[in-house]
Design a protein around this motif. Structure first.
Motif, PDB file in Angstrom:
ATOM      1  N   ASN A 230     -44.624  66.967 -28.105  1.00  0.00           N
ATOM      2  CA  ASN A 230     -44.322  65.852 -29.201  1.00  0.00           C
ATOM      3  C   ASN A 230     -43.425  64.578 -28.251  1.00  0.00           C
ATOM      4  OD1 ASN A 230     -42.214  67.142 -27.062  1.00  0.00           O
ATOM      5  ND2 ASN A 230     -40.280  66.764 -28.893  1.00  0.00           N
ATOM      6  N   ARG A 231     -44.025  64.403 -26.896  1.00  0.00           N
ATOM      7  CA  ARG A 231     -43.653  63.306 -26.154  1.00  0.00           C
ATOM      8  C   ARG A 231     -44.535  62.532 -25.169  1.00  0.00           C
ATOM      9  NH1 ARG A 231     -38.381  65.256 -22.561  1.00  0.00           N
ATOM     10  NH2 ARG A 231     -37.860  66.752 -24.191  1.00  0.00           N
ATOM     11  N   LEU A 232     -44.349  60.882 -25.757  1.00  0.00           N
ATOM     12  CA  LEU A 232     -45.963  59.803 -25.745  1.00  0.00           C
ATOM     13  C   LEU A 232     -44.859  59.318 -24.713  1.00  0.00           C
ATOM     14  CD1 LEU A 232     -48.088  58.441 -26.092  1.00  0.00           C
ATOM     15  CD2 LEU A 232     -47.422  57.538 -27.442  1.00  0.00           C
ATOM     16  N   SER A 233     -45.348  59.021 -23.307  1.00  0.00           N
ATOM     17  CA  SER A 233     -44.612  58.022 -22.528  1.00  0.00           C
ATOM     18  C   SER A 233     -46.118  56.483 -22.088  1.00  0.00           C
ATOM     19  CB  SER A 233     -44.224  57.916 -21.209  1.00  0.00           C
ATOM     20  OG  SER A 233     -45.649  59.035 -20.660  1.00  0.00           O
ATOM     21  N   VAL A 234     -45.947  54.989 -21.774  1.00  0.00           N
ATOM     22  CA  VAL A 234     -46.739  54.343 -20.844  1.00  0.00           C
ATOM     23  C   VAL A 234     -46.471  53.860 -20.148  1.00  0.00           C
ATOM     24  CG1 VAL A 234     -48.056  52.502 -21.933  1.00  0.00           C
ATOM     25  CG2 VAL A 234     -48.016  54.675 -24.115  1.00  0.00           C
ATOM     26  N   ASP A 235     -47.218  53.549 -19.119  1.00  0.00           N
ATOM     27  CA  ASP A 235     -46.745  53.193 -17.795  1.00  0.00           C
ATOM     28  C   ASP A 235     -47.529  51.573 -17.768  1.00  0.00           C
ATOM     29  OD1 ASP A 235     -46.490  52.317 -15.061  1.00  0.00           O
ATOM     30  OD2 ASP A 235     -47.376  53.380 -14.416  1.00  0.00           O
ATOM     31  N   LEU A 236     -46.477  50.864 -18.117  1.00  0.00           N
ATOM     32  CA  LEU A 236     -46.412  49.113 -18.157  1.00  0.00           C
ATOM     33  C   LEU A 236     -47.441  48.342 -17.113  1.00  0.00           C
ATOM     34  CD1 LEU A 236     -44.375  48.252 -21.211  1.00  0.00           C
ATOM     35  CD2 LEU A 236     -47.350  48.782 -20.736  1.00  0.00           C
ATOM     36  N   ILE A 237     -47.078  49.136 -16.049  1.00  0.00           N
ATOM     37  CA  ILE A 237     -47.878  48.489 -14.222  1.00  0.00           C
ATOM     38  C   ILE A 237     -48.053  48.923 -14.237  1.00  0.00           C
ATOM     39  CG2 ILE A 237     -46.204  48.319 -11.577  1.00  0.00           C
ATOM     40  CD1 ILE A 237     -44.211  48.987 -13.420  1.00  0.00           C
ATOM     41  N   PRO A 238     -49.693  48.331 -13.793  1.00  0.00           N
ATOM     42  CA  PRO A 238     -50.760  48.844 -13.712  1.00  0.00           C
ATOM     43  C   PRO A 238     -50.865  49.090 -12.006  1.00  0.00           C
ATOM     44  CG  PRO A 238     -51.125  46.202 -14.216  1.00  0.00           C
ATOM     45  CD  PRO A 238     -49.261  46.973 -14.880  1.00  0.00           C
ATOM     46  N   ASP A 239     -51.802  50.184 -11.386  1.00  0.00           N
ATOM     47  CA  ASP A 239     -51.682  50.352 -10.329  1.00  0.00           C
ATOM     48  C   ASP A 239     -53.721  51.192  -9.841  1.00  0.00           C
ATOM     49  OD1 ASP A 239     -52.415  53.963 -10.665  1.00  0.00           O
ATOM     50  OD2 ASP A 239     -50.245  52.694 -11.867  1.00  0.00           O
ATOM     51  N   ASN A 240     -54.021  50.635  -9.164  1.00  0.00           N
ATOM     52  CA  ASN A 240     -55.538  51.763  -8.547  1.00  0.00           C
ATOM     53  C   ASN A 240     -55.316  52.536  -8.394  1.00  0.00           C
ATOM     54  OD1 ASN A 240     -56.072  48.483  -9.348  1.00  0.00           O
ATOM     55  ND2 ASN A 240     -55.305  48.303  -6.904  1.00  0.00           N
TER      56      ASN A 240
ATOM     57  N   GLY B 189     -37.049  55.290 -25.993  1.00  0.00           N
ATOM     58  CA  GLY B 189     -36.376  54.565 -24.442  1.00  0.00           C
ATOM     59  C   GLY B 189     -37.135  53.999 -23.297  1.00  0.00           C
ATOM     60  N   GLY B 190     -36.544  54.295 -22.709  1.00  0.00           N
ATOM     61  CA  GLY B 190     -37.589  53.884 -21.535  1.00  0.00           C
ATOM     62  C   GLY B 190     -37.725  54.970 -20.694  1.00  0.00           C
ATOM     63  N   TYR B 191     -38.479  54.625 -19.286  1.00  0.00           N
ATOM     64  CA  TYR B 191     -38.219  54.711 -17.813  1.00  0.00           C
ATOM     65  C   TYR B 191     -38.278  54.230 -16.827  1.00  0.00           C
ATOM     66  CZ  TYR B 191     -43.248  55.772 -17.498  1.00  0.00           C
ATOM     67  OH  TYR B 191     -44.884  55.259 -16.882  1.00  0.00           O
ATOM     68  N   LEU B 192     -38.553  55.010 -15.787  1.00  0.00           N
ATOM     69  CA  LEU B 192     -38.496  53.727 -14.312  1.00  0.00           C
ATOM     70  C   LEU B 192     -39.177  55.498 -13.669  1.00  0.00           C
ATOM     71  CD1 LEU B 192     -35.512  51.949 -14.262  1.00  0.00           C
ATOM     72  CD2 LEU B 192     -37.782  50.815 -14.885  1.00  0.00           C
ATOM     73  N   GLY B 193     -40.067  55.198 -12.741  1.00  0.00           N
ATOM     74  CA  GLY B 193     -40.453  56.162 -11.395  1.00  0.00           C
ATOM     75  C   GLY B 193     -40.960  55.496 -10.754  1.00  0.00           C
ATOM     76  N   ILE B 194     -40.893  56.002  -9.573  1.00  0.00           N
ATOM     77  CA  ILE B 194     -42.110  55.990  -8.464  1.00  0.00           C
ATOM     78  C   ILE B 194     -42.649  57.414  -7.450  1.00  0.00           C
ATOM     79  CG2 ILE B 194     -40.190  56.298  -6.597  1.00  0.00           C
ATOM     80  CD1 ILE B 194     -40.820  54.006  -5.153  1.00  0.00           C
TER      81      ILE B 194
ATOM     82  N   GLY C 123     -56.499  56.057  -5.428  1.00  0.00           N
ATOM     83  CA  GLY C 123     -56.398  56.191  -4.452  1.00  0.00           C
ATOM     84  C   GLY C 123     -54.972  56.291  -3.927  1.00  0.00           C
ATOM     85  N   PRO C 124     -54.941  56.928  -2.318  1.00  0.00           N
ATOM     86  CA  PRO C 124     -53.879  56.756  -1.404  1.00  0.00           C
ATOM     87  C   PRO C 124     -52.618  54.590  -1.854  1.00  0.00           C
ATOM     88  CG  PRO C 124     -55.367  57.303   0.079  1.00  0.00           C
ATOM     89  CD  PRO C 124     -55.844  56.614  -1.477  1.00  0.00           C
ATOM     90  N   GLY C 125     -51.028  55.694  -1.751  1.00  0.00           N
ATOM     91  CA  GLY C 125     -50.266  54.657  -1.944  1.00  0.00           C
ATOM     92  C   GLY C 125     -48.971  54.702  -2.535  1.00  0.00           C
ATOM     93  N   ILE C 126     -48.592  54.142  -3.151  1.00  0.00           N
ATOM     94  CA  ILE C 126     -47.523  53.870  -3.691  1.00  0.00           C
ATOM     95  C   ILE C 126     -47.413  53.256  -5.126  1.00  0.00           C
ATOM     96  CG2 ILE C 126     -45.275  53.097  -3.711  1.00  0.00           C
ATOM     97  CD1 ILE C 126     -45.074  54.324  -1.688  1.00  0.00           C
ATOM     98  N   ASP C 127     -47.106  53.829  -6.019  1.00  0.00           N
ATOM     99  CA  ASP C 127     -47.466  53.828  -7.352  1.00  0.00           C
ATOM    100  C   ASP C 127     -45.609  53.687  -8.304  1.00  0.00           C
ATOM    101  OD1 ASP C 127     -47.686  53.568 -10.039  1.00  0.00           O
ATOM    102  OD2 ASP C 127     -48.060  55.444 -10.787  1.00  0.00           O
ATOM    103  N   PHE C 128     -45.591  52.364  -8.769  1.00  0.00           N
ATOM    104  CA  PHE C 128     -44.623  51.862  -9.590  1.00  0.00           C
ATOM    105  C   PHE C 128     -44.304  52.047 -10.961  1.00  0.00           C
ATOM    106  CE2 PHE C 128     -43.745  49.676  -5.145  1.00  0.00           C
ATOM    107  CZ  PHE C 128     -42.385  50.521  -5.068  1.00  0.00           C
TER     108      PHE C 128
END
Length: 246
Positions: free
Chosen positions: A40-50, A93-98, A52-57
Motif C-alpha cells: 500500500n506504499r509508493l515512494s519515488v527518489d527524485l535524486i538521480p544516481d548511477n 509525505g516525503g522521505y530522506l535517505g542515504i 555501481g559502488p558509491g554513496i547514494d543520496f
C-alpha cells in the motif's frame, strides 16, 4: 520488476486473527529516478544516481493508502466490529535517505538508512507518522538476493485516537473498556525477504519472492484494549509471490 503476491496479515492493526490479502509490488528506474511500490506504499527518489559502488543520496515523495478497519467484513472479532468502521486514509509525505553500495560481500550489496514522514490528508485521521528504517541487501548470485531491515513508527495522537481509542459509546457497544489513546512510538519491526530467479537471471525473467516480518506494538498502542484484550501486541506478516524483471 513488477509482481503480485499473497500476504498473511492481521485482520486489523493489533489483531491476533489473520487473513490473506493480495499485494502488488514494483521496483524500477526511469531516467535515473528510482521508484518502489510495496503493498500500500509508493515512494519515488527524485535524486538521480548511477549504477555501481558509491554513496547514494535519496529524497522524494511517499504515499500510503491506509485501509486499517476500513471494512469489518474481514474482521473475526465481534468486539472490534462493534467499534465501527474507519474511513480509508490517504497519507502523503516525503522521505530522506542515504545508502552505500559495495559494503561487505561484493560491489553490489547495499546498506541504507531512511526517515519518512507522512500525514493523513483524507479519511480516518489527519495525524503524522514518522518512520526511520535501516536495511541491508545483498545478491547471493545472479539468481538470488536477500535483504533484512529494521524500522520503527511514531504516530501522533490523532492516529492513536482513531484506531486505538475507545469512547464511552464504543465501550457500551463492544464491551471493551474506555481508553484514551495518546501518540508516541507505535511499534518496531524486524523483517527479511528474498527472491530467486525461475528463468536463470534476476535481471531478466520470472522470479519467486517471499518475506516474513515481526512487529511489536508499543506504549498506548499495545495497552489499548484493541490490542491488549481483543488482539496481541506481537504481530506477524508473511508474503509469497511471483515477479517479472525486464
Amino acid at each position: 520488476m513488477v509482481g503480485l503476491g499473497a500476504a498473511i496479515l492481521p485482520d486489523y492493526e493489533g489483531s491476533d486473527d489473520y487473513s490473506v490479502s493480495p499485494i502488488p509490488a514494483a521496483i524500477g528506474r526511469v531516467s535515473g529516478f528510482n521508484f518502489m511500490l510495496a503493498g500500500n506504499r509508493l515512494s519515488v527518489d527524485l535524486i538521480p544516481d548511477n549504477f555501481g559502488p558509491g554513496i547514494d543520496f535519496q529524497a522524494g515523495p511517499v504515499a500510503a493508502l491506509n485501509l486499517n478497519r476500513a471494512s469489518t467484513k474481514g474482521i473475526d472479532d465481534d468486539r472490534i466490529k462493534a467499534l465501527g468502521k474507519r474511513k480509508a486514509a490517504i497519507e502523503l509525505g516525503g522521505y530522506l535517505g542515504i545508502a552505500k553500495t559495495g559494503v561487505i560481500t561484493s560491489e553490489f550489496d547495499r546498506v541504507s538508512f531512511s526517515a519518512s514522514y507522512r500525514k493523513g490528508v483524507t479519511g480516518a485521521h489527519s495525524a503524522g507518522i514518522f518512520t526511520p528504517t535501516v536495511s541491508y541487501l545483498t545478491p547471493l548470485s545472479t539468481k538470488s538476493i536477500v535483504s533484512v531491515f529494521v524500522s520503527a513508527e511514531r504516530a501522533e495522537r490523532g492516529y492513536a485516537r482513531s484506531y486505538f481509542g475507545i469512547n464511552p459509546q464504543q465501550s457500551e457497544d463492544s464491551g471493551l473498556p474506555v481508553f484514551n489513546a495518546r501518540g508516541g512510538w507505535k511499534n518496531w519491526t524486524l523483517g527479511g525477504a528474498g527472491a530467486v530467479s525461475l528463468t536463470g537471471d534476476l535481471r531478466n525473467g520470472l522470479q519467486a519472492f517471499g518475506g516474513v516480518v515481526y512487529r511489536r506494538m508499543l506504549n498506548d498502542f499495545a495497552q489499548s484494549p484493541v490490542t491488549r484484550i481483543a488482539g496481541d501486541r506481537d504481530q506477524w506478516l508473511g508474503s509469497v509471490g511471483l515477479a517479472y524483471s525486464f
